[in-house]
Design an enzyme around this catalytic site. Structure first.
Site, PDB file in Angstrom:
ATOM      1  N   ASP A 134      66.300  69.265  51.802  1.00 18.47           N
ATOM      2  CA  ASP A 134      66.948  67.997  52.126  1.00 18.47           C
ATOM      3  C   ASP A 134      67.036  67.874  53.643  1.00 18.47           C
ATOM      4  OD1 ASP A 134      68.159  65.562  51.497  1.00 18.47           O
ATOM      5  OD2 ASP A 134      70.168  66.408  51.632  1.00 18.47           O
ATOM      6  N   TYR A 136      67.791  65.452  57.320  1.00 20.03           N
ATOM      7  CA  TYR A 136      68.914  64.743  57.964  1.00 20.03           C
ATOM      8  C   TYR A 136      68.278  63.853  59.022  1.00 20.03           C
ATOM      9  CZ  TYR A 136      73.616  64.505  60.192  1.00 20.03           C
ATOM     10  OH  TYR A 136      74.822  64.121  60.718  1.00 20.03           O
ATOM     11  N   HIS A 141      72.653  57.301  60.456  1.00 18.60           N
ATOM     12  CA  HIS A 141      73.569  58.136  59.680  1.00 18.60           C
ATOM     13  C   HIS A 141      74.113  59.283  60.523  1.00 18.60           C
ATOM     14  CE1 HIS A 141      75.337  60.416  56.407  1.00 18.60           C
ATOM     15  NE2 HIS A 141      74.550  61.459  56.704  1.00 18.60           N
ATOM     16  N   ARG A 150      82.666  64.463  65.666  1.00 19.76           N
ATOM     17  CA  ARG A 150      82.472  65.042  66.995  1.00 19.76           C
ATOM     18  C   ARG A 150      82.866  64.012  68.050  1.00 19.76           C
ATOM     19  NH1 ARG A 150      78.400  67.285  63.934  1.00 19.76           N
ATOM     20  NH2 ARG A 150      76.958  65.559  64.302  1.00 19.76           N
ATOM     21  N   GLU A 207      74.882  60.068  48.232  1.00 15.70           N
ATOM     22  CA  GLU A 207      74.056  59.898  49.426  1.00 15.70           C
ATOM     23  C   GLU A 207      72.785  59.165  49.020  1.00 15.70           C
ATOM     24  OE1 GLU A 207      75.347  63.522  52.421  1.00 15.70           O
ATOM     25  OE2 GLU A 207      73.427  63.647  51.370  1.00 15.70           O
ATOM     26  N   GLU A 209      69.179  58.245  49.275  1.00 16.62           N
ATOM     27  CA  GLU A 209      67.998  58.877  49.867  1.00 16.62           C
ATOM     28  C   GLU A 209      66.729  58.455  49.118  1.00 16.62           C
ATOM     29  OE1 GLU A 209      68.112  63.025  50.826  1.00 16.62           O
ATOM     30  OE2 GLU A 209      70.306  63.129  50.768  1.00 16.62           O
ATOM     31  N   ASP A 241      71.881  62.376  46.434  1.00 14.65           N
ATOM     32  CA  ASP A 241      72.335  63.743  46.660  1.00 14.65           C
ATOM     33  C   ASP A 241      73.862  63.758  46.640  1.00 14.65           C
ATOM     34  OD1 ASP A 241      71.959  66.448  47.070  1.00 14.65           O
ATOM     35  OD2 ASP A 241      71.995  66.276  49.242  1.00 14.65           O
ATOM     36  N   ARG A 245      82.674  66.193  49.813  1.00 13.97           N
ATOM     37  CA  ARG A 245      82.900  66.212  51.256  1.00 13.97           C
ATOM     38  C   ARG A 245      83.977  67.191  51.702  1.00 13.97           C
ATOM     39  NH1 ARG A 245      78.244  64.086  53.037  1.00 13.97           N
ATOM     40  NH2 ARG A 245      77.897  61.962  52.288  1.00 13.97           N
ATOM     41  N   GLN A 248      82.473  70.562  51.521  1.00 15.30           N
ATOM     42  CA  GLN A 248      81.465  70.675  52.575  1.00 15.30           C
ATOM     43  C   GLN A 248      82.108  70.945  53.937  1.00 15.30           C
ATOM     44  OE1 GLN A 248      78.920  67.254  52.815  1.00 15.30           O
ATOM     45  NE2 GLN A 248      77.744  68.017  54.538  1.00 15.30           N
ATOM     46  N   TYR A 252      80.714  74.454  55.612  1.00 20.10           N
ATOM     47  CA  TYR A 252      79.423  74.273  56.268  1.00 20.10           C
ATOM     48  C   TYR A 252      79.253  75.030  57.584  1.00 20.10           C
ATOM     49  CZ  TYR A 252      80.733  70.926  59.983  1.00 20.10           C
ATOM     50  OH  TYR A 252      81.251  70.328  61.108  1.00 20.10           O
ATOM     51  N   LYS A 261      76.855  70.785  47.691  1.00 13.27           N
ATOM     52  CA  LYS A 261      75.659  70.001  47.393  1.00 13.27           C
ATOM     53  C   LYS A 261      74.928  70.485  46.142  1.00 13.27           C
ATOM     54  CE  LYS A 261      75.292  67.556  51.378  1.00 13.27           C
ATOM     55  NZ  LYS A 261      74.998  66.122  51.513  1.00 13.27           N
ATOM     56  N   THR A 265      71.784  66.887  41.985  1.00 13.39           N
ATOM     57  CA  THR A 265      70.993  65.935  42.762  1.00 13.39           C
ATOM     58  C   THR A 265      70.204  65.110  41.764  1.00 13.39           C
ATOM     59  OG1 THR A 265      70.791  67.490  44.618  1.00 13.39           O
ATOM     60  CG2 THR A 265      69.222  65.655  44.531  1.00 13.39           C
ATOM     61  N   THR A 357      70.389  61.100  54.072  1.00 15.42           N
ATOM     62  CA  THR A 357      71.062  59.827  53.857  1.00 15.42           C
ATOM     63  C   THR A 357      70.452  58.730  54.721  1.00 15.42           C
ATOM     64  OG1 THR A 357      73.101  61.013  53.383  1.00 15.42           O
ATOM     65  CG2 THR A 357      73.290  58.661  53.832  1.00 15.42           C
ATOM     66  N   GLU A 371      80.756  57.167  55.205  1.00 21.16           N
ATOM     67  CA  GLU A 371      80.610  56.193  56.290  1.00 21.16           C
ATOM     68  C   GLU A 371      81.293  54.873  55.957  1.00 21.16           C
ATOM     69  OE1 GLU A 371      76.248  56.425  57.814  1.00 21.16           O
ATOM     70  OE2 GLU A 371      76.330  57.369  55.833  1.00 21.16           O
TER      71      GLU A 371
END
Length: 423
Positions: A134, A136, A141, A150, A207, A209, A241, A245, A248, A252, A261, A265, A357, A371
């Site tokens: 998978d 990114y 996104h 961040r 997600e 995709e 997917d 959250r 995760q 992560y 995850k 899927t 995503t 989001e």
């Protein structure tokens, strides 16, 4: 020779103008019915065309192919025959379905045996997936998520514009559209907690995709150049997917997603070939800084595919919560495949590669509830008055997609999944 993509082609089968499956599409899949075991089919209008029956009637005799290849529970053996064979079979199917051909339409017994209404067919997982990666790859996104977690002024990590970020997922939990998904349980660590707890996720998400399926084995140690990627890709499917959250966020660091995850899927059952999508190639966004030489490519490598996500609470109608497009992906499939193999990692037929995503930059184009609701801070209000920060039990998520130009619509059907309570 008339190409199977020719927009002037018409079929003797009555096909609705808004069907995902006109004669220009002809995606491959695996189906079964109450009377028929698992076998290969092609979607045409509201029917499944049974390739196993066509093989028994020797309608592929001019192609160097064993007709028993169509009587398999997965597409892998067929895919392994190579791109020239896929094309020959798709072209032959197109020929048989055209208005000026009566090899099927003139034989009532054959028609009865080889045409099955989609409502009477159960679609199965199209490929046996040995490996799942998978990526990114959506700039929008990555930016949306980076702004939440961040520095809003520096949302991307330093490596993001240099490398198609990805991780290896769990192949055994890939399921076909229509399969229910149990709410996963895992460790979470809330802001007010001193120690983690083990509980069903409170932040179950989808997600949006796309995914491509590998069409060719490669030897260990041999990279695939970006410009050679097309011959290694059989086709595309829609992908959801599912993501926990809160699990995760706790797990992560430092190695990335794991249990958040791997529980499920979902993919759509019909594999749309690159040949069918050829008219919808478009130029992707400008990549700055310029990628390293192994990631450079020629031509247009993105695809103009309209995507939509719908949410359906229990006992309520579907409501659209996202509309976006696959064309804006920063890292394209050719670059993803080149990067995947750049260290000598070998490809296997049936491998699945998720795009990551797919989101836009404006509200209404976000491909996840993370989001849409700003990690639950601004809940989504549905027409029935209920709100969603994340998915509730008995919610269904439906993803649909199609490419359209000049009155020709090449669609993927849908990938649908319902959330069941944790076991």
């Amino acid at each position: 020779m008339i190409k199977a993509n020719d927009p002037t082609l018409h079929s003797w089968i009555q096909i609705s103008p808004d069907s995902d499956f006109p004669i220009q599409n002809l995606p491959f899949g695996i189906f079964q019915t109450a009377e028929k075991d698992a076998r290969m089919g092609v979607a045409i209008g509201s029917y499944v065309l049974d390739l196993c029956v066509l093989g028994q009637y020797n309608l592929f005799e001019l192609i160097d192919i064993d007709p028993t290849i169509f009587h398999r529970p997965y597409l892998n053996d067929f895919i392994a025959l190579g791109q020239p064979t896929w094309r020959a079979v798709r072209n032959r199917v197109s020929e048989l379905l055209r208005t000026d051909n009566d090899e099927i339409s003139g034989n009532s017994d054959l028609m009865h045996q080889c045409l099955i209404r989609m409502t009477e067919a159960e679609m199965l997982l199209p490929v046996k997936v040995g490996n799942y990666t998978d990526f990114y790859s959506s700039l929008e996104h990555a930016t949306n998520v980076g702004q939440m977690f961040r520095d809003p002024e520096q949302p991307l990590l330093p490596n993001w514009r240099h490398i198609p970020i990805g991780y290896h997922g769990r192949a055994s939990s890939i399921v076909v559209s229509g399969t229910d998904v149990y709410r996963p349980t895992g460790q979470t660590m809330g802001p007010e907690q001193q120690t983690p707890i083990f509980q069903p996720t409170n932040q179950l998400d989808f997600e949006l995709e796309m995914a491509f399926i590998a069409g060719k084995d490669t030897p260990l140690g041999y990279p695939v150049p970006a410009d050679a990627a097309d011959e290694h890709i059989f086709g595309l499917v829609l992908l959801n997917d599912w993501s926990a959250r809160d699990v995760q966020q706790w797990e992560y660091v430092p190695l990335g997603p794991f249990l958040s995850k791997s529980f499920a899927t979902s993919i759509s059952p019909w594999v749309v070939t690159l040949d069918a999508l050829e008219p919808f190639r478009v130029k992707g966004p400008e990549q700055l800084p310029r990628p390293l030489p192994y990631l450079e490519f020629t031509g247009h490598r993105n695809y103009d595919i309209q995507l939509e996500v719908l949410l359906q609470p229990a006992e309520s109608p579907e409501v659209t919560i996202c509309q976006t497009n696959f064309r804006n992906m920063y890292w394209n499939m050719s670059q993803q495949l080149a990067h995947q193999t750049s260290n000598g990692c070998n490809l296997q037929v049936g491998d699945l590669y998720g795009s990551g995503t797919i989101s836009g930059s404006e509200p209404g184009t976000f491909g996840s509830l993370l989001e849409i609701t700003r990690q639950g801070k601004t809940p989504l209000t549905l027409p029935d008055g209920s709100q969603r920060s994340f998915l509730h039990d008995n919610d269904s998520v439906i993803v649909r997609g199609y490419a359209e130009k000049g009155g020709i619509r090449i669609g993927f059907g849908e990938v649908r999944g319902k959330v069941l309570p944790a076991i």
